[in-house]
Design a protein around this motif. Structure first.
Motif, short mmCIF file in Angstrom:
data_model
loop_
_atom_site.label_atom_id
_atom_site.label_comp_id
_atom_site.label_asym_id
_atom_site.label_seq_id
_atom_site.Cartn_x
_atom_site.Cartn_y
_atom_site.Cartn_z
N ALA A 207 -1.03 14.04 -5.94
CA ALA A 207 -1.02 12.79 -5.18
C ALA A 207 -1.96 11.76 -5.79
O ALA A 207 -1.61 10.59 -5.94
N VAL A 208 -3.18 12.20 -6.15
CA VAL A 208 -4.12 11.22 -6.69
C VAL A 208 -3.68 10.74 -8.08
O VAL A 208 -3.89 9.57 -8.42
N LEU A 209 -3.05 11.61 -8.86
CA LEU A 209 -2.54 11.18 -10.15
C LEU A 209 -1.42 10.16 -9.99
O LEU A 209 -1.37 9.15 -10.70
N ARG A 210 -0.51 10.43 -9.04
CA ARG A 210 0.57 9.47 -8.77
C ARG A 210 0.00 8.15 -8.26
O ARG A 210 0.48 7.06 -8.62
N ALA A 211 -1.04 8.23 -7.43
CA ALA A 211 -1.66 7.01 -6.91
C ALA A 211 -2.24 6.17 -8.05
O ALA A 211 -2.08 4.95 -8.08
N VAL A 212 -2.93 6.82 -8.98
CA VAL A 212 -3.49 6.09 -10.12
C VAL A 212 -2.38 5.44 -10.93
O VAL A 212 -2.48 4.27 -11.31
N THR B 192 0.86 -1.19 0.00
CA THR B 192 0.00 0.00 0.00
C THR B 192 0.89 1.24 0.00
O THR B 192 1.83 1.33 0.80
N ALA B 193 0.59 2.18 -0.87
CA ALA B 193 1.34 3.43 -0.91
C ALA B 193 0.64 4.49 -0.05
O ALA B 193 -0.59 4.58 -0.04
N LEU B 194 1.44 5.28 0.64
CA LEU B 194 0.98 6.49 1.32
C LEU B 194 1.60 7.66 0.58
O LEU B 194 2.82 7.81 0.54
N ILE B 195 0.76 8.49 -0.03
CA ILE B 195 1.25 9.59 -0.86
C ILE B 195 0.84 10.90 -0.19
O ILE B 195 -0.34 11.15 0.07
N THR B 196 1.82 11.74 0.09
CA THR B 196 1.56 13.00 0.78
C THR B 196 2.70 13.96 0.48
O THR B 196 3.65 13.63 -0.24
N HIS B 197 2.61 15.17 1.03
CA HIS B 197 3.67 16.16 0.88
C HIS B 197 3.56 17.18 1.99
O HIS B 197 2.45 17.58 2.38
N ALA B 198 4.71 17.63 2.49
CA ALA B 198 4.72 18.62 3.57
C ALA B 198 4.03 19.92 3.16
O ALA B 198 3.51 20.64 4.02
N PHE C 87 -3.26 5.34 -0.48
CA PHE C 87 -4.00 6.34 0.29
C PHE C 87 -3.28 7.67 0.15
O PHE C 87 -2.08 7.77 0.41
N CYS C 88 -4.02 8.69 -0.25
CA CYS C 88 -3.48 10.04 -0.41
C CYS C 88 -3.84 10.86 0.81
O CYS C 88 -5.01 11.22 1.00
N ALA C 89 -2.85 11.14 1.65
CA ALA C 89 -3.05 11.94 2.87
C ALA C 89 -2.77 13.39 2.51
O ALA C 89 -1.62 13.84 2.54
#
Length: 307
Positions: A95-100, A2-8, A112-114
């Motif tokens: 984030a959602v584009l990278r998740a796809v 599972t990926a966690l995708i986020t950014h500061a 999951f995009c946090a």
């Protein structure tokens, strides 16, 4: 995996003191996920070309022009821009584009995009309800148009109706949009008769003070067979945790266990229908403890499904 995708930079979207959609929300979510064995990924910035999949250029330009140099700019009674807001929102969309890309490319089973600000209230050319860009709808259009999928489903279990997602995907026959939400409640949309331009929208209003048991019955009797009939090749989740009984902005009485159950059931359906491919993006949730507990339960079930 599972990926966690986020950014500061998602923390640099600033709202006024006392505003429910604040940086502490994301801080609490990230803290709750710290110990989980996730593939941690940095969200890229979405470009104007990316955003034009769901928003016209004049809308993007108007947001950019209203970004303040130092103070805050108020868009409406709920929605604000700060100097860091556009980068935060572009990171959320990125984030959602990278998740796809990662899920459809087989790098991970789900993601999951946090992120913040959230997205499901942003309409075609209108920011509202704390939201600037329609992240879930963008993910759906990207999967359809860039990756060539034939069918994508969006399931939104935030307590507020996802009017923006509905607006952005209303005339998209390749996307099925399913939304459960409290009614009556802001924004006032989401009536059952709102069924989309191609009978591709399913709205499931839930009455105030209804419980997780009520929600489970609705999903078991109305949602799961509709998804089976549609046969999506990807399921996108608008994961709001403000239906929790402790949330201050609504009056549904779900527990953390209800979010866990719903995530597990949707992941089982994804395994049955589309190889387990799920992209989830954070929407609402305004009690910090309930939000962090719900998000952790949600991601734990994504991890379990990815084994």
């Amino acid at each position: 995996m599972t990926a966690l995708i986020t950014h500061a930079e998602c923390l640099t979207h600033v709202t006024p003191d006392g505003h429910p959609e604040r940086a502490a929300r994301l801080e609490h979510v990230l803290h709750a996920l710290e110990t989980l064995p996730l593939k941690r990924v940095t969200a890229p910035l979405a470009s104007d070309e990316d955003l034009r999949r769901v928003h016209p250029q004049h809308y993007i330009d108007r947001l950019e022009e209203n970004v303040p140099d130092r103070r805050l700019h108020q868009i409406d009674g709920d929605t604000w821009l700060s100097p860091g807001s556009m980068n935060a929102a572009r990171r959320g969309a990125g984030a959602v584009l990278r998740a796809v890309d990662m899920v459809l490319g087989g790098e991970v089973r789900n993601a999951f995009c946090a992120i913040r600000p959230p997205g499901h209230h942003a309409e075609t050319a209108k920011a509202m309800g704390f939201c600037l860009f329609g992240n879930a709808a963008l993910a759906a259009k990207y999967a359809l148009d860039h990756h060539g999928l034939a069918r994508v489903a969006v399931v939104d279990f935030d307590v507020h109706h996802g009017n923006g997602t509905q607006d952005l995907l209303w005339d998209e026959p390749r996307a099925l949009t399913i939304t459960s939400h409290q009614m009556p409640l802001w924004p006032g949309s989401g009536r059952p008769e709102e069924q989309g331009g191609h009978h591709n929208v399913l709205n499931l209003p839930l009455p105030p003070e209804s419980t997780g048991a009520d929600m489970r019955l609705v999903y078991e009797t109305r949602v799961f067979d509709r998804l089976r009939g549609f046969k999506p090749e990807l399921i996108i989740l608008s994961a709001g945790f403000d239906a929790h009984e402790d949330d201050p902005l609504a009056q549904l009485n779900w527990s953390t266990g209800d979010f866990r159950w719903l995530t597990a059931e949707l992941c089982k359906l994804a395994a049955e229908l589309c190889g387990g491919r799920v992209v989830s993006t954070l929407e609402g949730g305004y009690d910090l403890e309930a939000l962090s507990a719900g998000a952790r339960a949600h991601v734990e079930e994504l991890l379990e499904a990815a084994k």
